[in-house]
Enzyme design. Structure first.
Site, short mmCIF file in Angstrom:
data_model
loop_
_atom_site.label_atom_id
_atom_site.label_comp_id
_atom_site.label_asym_id
_atom_site.label_seq_id
_atom_site.Cartn_x
_atom_site.Cartn_y
_atom_site.Cartn_z
CG ASP A 179 40.68 42.69 40.29
OD1 ASP A 179 41.27 43.76 40.00
OD2 ASP A 179 41.01 42.27 41.57
CE LYS A 198 50.17 45.03 43.09
NZ LYS A 198 48.92 44.89 42.51
N GLY A 214 38.02 42.58 46.91
CA GLY A 214 37.66 42.11 45.44
C GLY A 214 36.42 41.38 45.35
O1 C5P Z 1 39.38 39.44 45.10
P1 C5P Z 1 40.25 39.86 46.05
O2 C5P Z 1 39.84 40.39 47.44
O3 C5P Z 1 41.41 38.59 46.38
O4 C5P Z 1 41.11 40.94 45.35
C1 C5P Z 1 42.28 41.39 45.94
C2 C5P Z 1 42.93 42.63 44.98
O5 C5P Z 1 44.19 42.90 45.63
C3 C5P Z 1 43.20 42.21 43.60
O6 C5P Z 1 42.89 43.20 42.81
C4 C5P Z 1 44.77 41.88 43.77
O7 C5P Z 1 45.40 42.03 42.55
C5 C5P Z 1 45.13 42.88 44.87
N1 C5P Z 1 46.35 42.40 45.60
C6 C5P Z 1 46.52 41.20 46.38
N2 C5P Z 1 47.44 40.70 47.12
C7 C5P Z 1 48.59 41.51 46.98
C8 C5P Z 1 48.43 42.79 46.13
C9 C5P Z 1 47.28 43.15 45.60
O8 C5P Z 1 45.40 40.38 46.46
N3 C5P Z 1 49.79 41.25 47.71
#
Ligand code: C5P
Length: 235
Positions: free
Chosen positions: A9, A60, A204
């Protein structure tokens, strides 16, 4: 066997390249999502393939069946190994996508974890989140999706309530013990996810914002290995 997918990201390909180079050869997958794809399109995916390895294109998709199927075909041409679509697009949409051949793996979003039961009342005043997630997972599975994307907290229940559901689980919302939560409210540790037998975890910021992303990724991999020996498969 739990695979780790690093969510790239970031807004620049310079940062993407730095991350890919620092995480090289750890057997990780990389997720190109809406931000990076909107900013840099196919070049961002090509770079992740060249310097990283397997790529999850997290767009998505949610549209009429024909449009989604044609996008899945393009995702294959782009070299994506997996692409996401919203299971709320319905069985016909998922089926049309699944019939594309050859195609990437199709991972279906159940309910975004940012949506609370209250938000879902626009569909029905009596909607219950667990029942909706279960019904979407079932729909995705019977229409040909390869995995359900959901909270790690739903995995054990779905496996229990749908014992014949022979499908993988992909879970974001992962934080190593003691890490910053950021905007993730309900989290599971990598070790817990590995012990649950989640197939793919998406992580992320705990990696991409760490002072040393490689060190952070290695710590996560070893935490998972300790929790569930044999849980990691390096591809
Ligand atoms: O930085 P982090 O670990 O929170 O990133 C999680 C990733 O998963 C991001 O790219 C976010 O868009 C994605 N995501 C999420 N929750 C969801 C679906 C997707 O955190 N329900």
């Amino acid at each position: 066997m739990t695979q780790v997918i690093v969510a790239l990201d970031v807004d620049s390909m310079r940062r993407e390249r730095e991350l890919l180079l620092s995480l090289k050869d750890l057997g990780l997958w990389f997720k190109v999502g809406l931000q990076l794809f909107t900013a840099h399109g196919r070049r961002a995916v090509e770079l992740a393939r060249k310097e990283g390895g397997k790529v999850f294109l997290d767009l998505k998709l949610h549209d009429i069946p024909q449009t989604v199927a044609l996008s899945v075909r393009e995702a294959h041409k782009l070299g994506a190994d997996a692409v996401s679509l919203h299971l709320m697009g319905g069985a016909n949409m998922v089926r049309a996508a699944a019939e594309v051949s050859p195609r990437p793996k199709l991972w279906g979003v159940s309910v975004l974890t940012s949506m609370a039961e209250e938000d879902l009342k626009i569909f029905s005043p009596s909607v219950k989140l667990p029942a909706l997630i279960k019904s979407l997972a079932k729909t995705g599975w019977s229409a040909g999706a390869d995995a359900t994307i959901c909270s790690p907290r739903d995995v054990a229940r779905l496996r229990r309530e749908l014992p014949n559901l022979d499908m993988a689980f992909v879970t974001p919302g992962i934080r190593p013990a003691g890490a910053e939560l950021g905007d993730q409210a309900r989290v599971t540790t990598p070790a817990q996810a590995a012990a649950l037998g989640v197939d793919y975890i998406v992580i992320g910021r705990p990696i991409t914002h760490a002072p040393d992303p490689r060190k952070a990724a290695l710590a996560i991999l070893s935490e998972m290995q300790a929790a569930a020996p044999g849980a990691l498969e390096r591809r």
